[in-house]
Design a protein around this motif. Structure first.
Motif, PDB file in Angstrom:
ATOM      1  N   GLY A  66       0.798  -1.220   0.000  1.00 25.47           N
ATOM      2  CA  GLY A  66       0.000   0.000   0.000  1.00 25.47           C
ATOM      3  C   GLY A  66       0.826   1.262   0.000  1.00 25.47           C
ATOM      4  N   LEU A  67       2.117   1.165  -0.335  1.00 25.35           N
ATOM      5  CA  LEU A  67       3.006   2.325  -0.253  1.00 25.35           C
ATOM      6  C   LEU A  67       3.066   3.131  -1.547  1.00 25.35           C
ATOM      7  N   ARG A  68       2.165   2.822  -2.502  1.00 24.43           N
ATOM      8  CA  ARG A  68       2.069   3.658  -3.688  1.00 24.43           C
ATOM      9  C   ARG A  68       1.420   5.004  -3.346  1.00 24.43           C
ATOM     10  N   HIS A  69       0.684   5.040  -2.236  1.00 27.68           N
ATOM     11  CA  HIS A  69      -0.089   6.226  -1.887  1.00 27.68           C
ATOM     12  C   HIS A  69       0.643   7.070  -0.854  1.00 27.68           C
ATOM     13  N   LYS A  70       0.404   8.378  -0.927  1.00 25.85           N
ATOM     14  CA  LYS A  70       0.979   9.304   0.047  1.00 25.85           C
ATOM     15  C   LYS A  70      -0.113  10.225   0.552  1.00 25.85           C
ATOM     16  N   GLY A  71       0.118  10.787   1.719  1.00 27.66           N
ATOM     17  CA  GLY A  71      -0.794  11.818   2.202  1.00 27.66           C
ATOM     18  C   GLY A  71      -2.064  11.268   2.815  1.00 27.66           C
ATOM     19  N   HIS A  72      -3.209  11.867   2.439  1.00 26.40           N
ATOM     20  CA  HIS A  72      -4.500  11.574   3.060  1.00 26.40           C
ATOM     21  C   HIS A  72      -4.853  10.089   2.944  1.00 26.40           C
ATOM     22  N   LYS A  73      -5.216   9.479   4.048  1.00 26.30           N
ATOM     23  CA  LYS A  73      -5.612   8.068   4.170  1.00 26.30           C
ATOM     24  C   LYS A  73      -4.459   7.091   3.959  1.00 26.30           C
ATOM     25  N   ALA A  74      -3.260   7.612   3.673  1.00 24.26           N
ATOM     26  CA  ALA A  74      -2.120   6.709   3.530  1.00 24.26           C
ATOM     27  C   ALA A  74      -1.468   6.447   4.876  1.00 24.26           C
ATOM     28  N   ASN A  75      -1.914   7.193   5.922  1.00 23.32           N
ATOM     29  CA  ASN A  75      -1.276   7.014   7.228  1.00 23.32           C
ATOM     30  C   ASN A  75      -1.611   5.661   7.852  1.00 23.32           C
ATOM     31  N   GLN A  76      -2.565   4.915   7.274  1.00 21.80           N
ATOM     32  CA  GLN A  76      -2.845   3.587   7.797  1.00 21.80           C
ATOM     33  C   GLN A  76      -1.874   2.536   7.252  1.00 21.80           C
ATOM     34  N   PHE A  77      -0.980   2.950   6.328  1.00 17.38           N
ATOM     35  CA  PHE A  77       0.016   2.018   5.782  1.00 17.38           C
ATOM     36  C   PHE A  77       1.442   2.441   6.075  1.00 17.38           C
ATOM     37  N   ARG A  78       1.637   3.613   6.663  1.00 17.46           N
ATOM     38  CA  ARG A  78       3.002   4.106   6.861  1.00 17.46           C
ATOM     39  C   ARG A  78       3.346   4.208   8.333  1.00 17.46           C
ATOM     40  N   PRO A  79       4.528   3.813   8.760  1.00 16.15           N
ATOM     41  CA  PRO A  79       5.610   3.261   7.938  1.00 16.15           C
ATOM     42  C   PRO A  79       5.310   1.853   7.437  1.00 16.15           C
ATOM     43  N   SER A  80       4.417   1.118   8.098  1.00 17.42           N
ATOM     44  CA  SER A  80       3.954  -0.163   7.592  1.00 17.42           C
ATOM     45  C   SER A  80       2.632  -0.472   8.280  1.00 17.42           C
ATOM     46  N   ALA A  81       1.892  -1.427   7.731  1.00 13.08           N
ATOM     47  CA  ALA A  81       0.583  -1.760   8.302  1.00 13.08           C
ATOM     48  C   ALA A  81       0.727  -2.288   9.728  1.00 13.08           C
TER      49      ALA A  81
END
Length: 204
Positions: free
Chosen positions: A173-188
């Motif tokens: 899921g690290l193709r996405h950045k910013g809004h709603k990407a915080n559920q995958f960063r730094p990892s799930a």
């Protein structure tokens, strides 16, 4: 435009008569080959170069065949013990994409090389074929090249198995950045831990 631009345009139009004929012939050829072979040069030179390939010592390309379809649970006689949620053998899907699985298979088969990247080359009703770009970390040419010698670092071992390649980052899921990407960063898993671990101050 350069030659690679024209080649890229051809690969974008896979339904054209030329590409359909080429792919059908190649598919027939690939089916008669072994599951994993080393190829003398990339089938898609323009794509390979985008993925980091250079035609110099230390680089190699392997083509691997992966069976298409979902994931069948390896349960003996189809018996799944435990709660009903864990039941089910057939209609399961892989969390990883097929390309990432292909990279892992090559990484396990050729342990002395590091997997740099990969790309799709062909598919039929049963199989998909990917070409995997590998780099030899012990090659002097690689170790002296400042653009690629990062791959010789110990932390890059088995990078394909840890989801660090482009295909691996995609299924994480690290193709996405910013809004709603915080559920995958730094990892799930790190996000799960952040939300579920209770931390107390020492003096509270």
């Amino acid at each position: 435009m350069g030659a690679y631009t024209y080649m890229n345009e051809m690969w974008k139009k896979k339904q054209s008569d030329v590409m359909r004929f080429l792919q059908r012939i190649r598919c027939w050829e690939y089916r008669h080959q072994n599951r994993l072979i080393r190829v003398p040069h990339p089938t898609r030179p323009e794509k390979a170069r985008k993925m980091g390939y250079k035609r110099k010592a230390g680089y190699s390309v392997f083509r691997i065949r992966i069976r298409r379809g979902g994931r069948k649970r390896p349960a003996h006689r189809g018996i799944c013990y435990g709660k009903p949620k864990t039941a089910g053998v057939n209609q399961l899907k892989n969390k990883k994409n097929t390309q990432s699985i292909a990279e892992e298979k090559v990484g396990r088969a050729i342990g002395s090389l590091r997997v740099l990247n990969s790309y799709w080359v062909n598919q039929d009703g049963t199989f998909k074929w990917f070409e995997i770009i590998c780099v030899d970390p012990s090659s002097t040419t690689i170790r002296r090249d400042p653009r690629i010698n990062w791959i010789a670092n110990p932390c890059q071992k088995r990078r394909e198995a840890r989801g660090l390649t482009s295909a691996g980052r995609k299924h994480r899921g690290l193709r996405h950045k910013g809004h709603k990407a915080n559920q995958f960063r730094p990892s799930a898993r790190a996000v799960w831990k952040r939300h579920n671990v209770v931390r107390f101050w020492r003096y509270r």
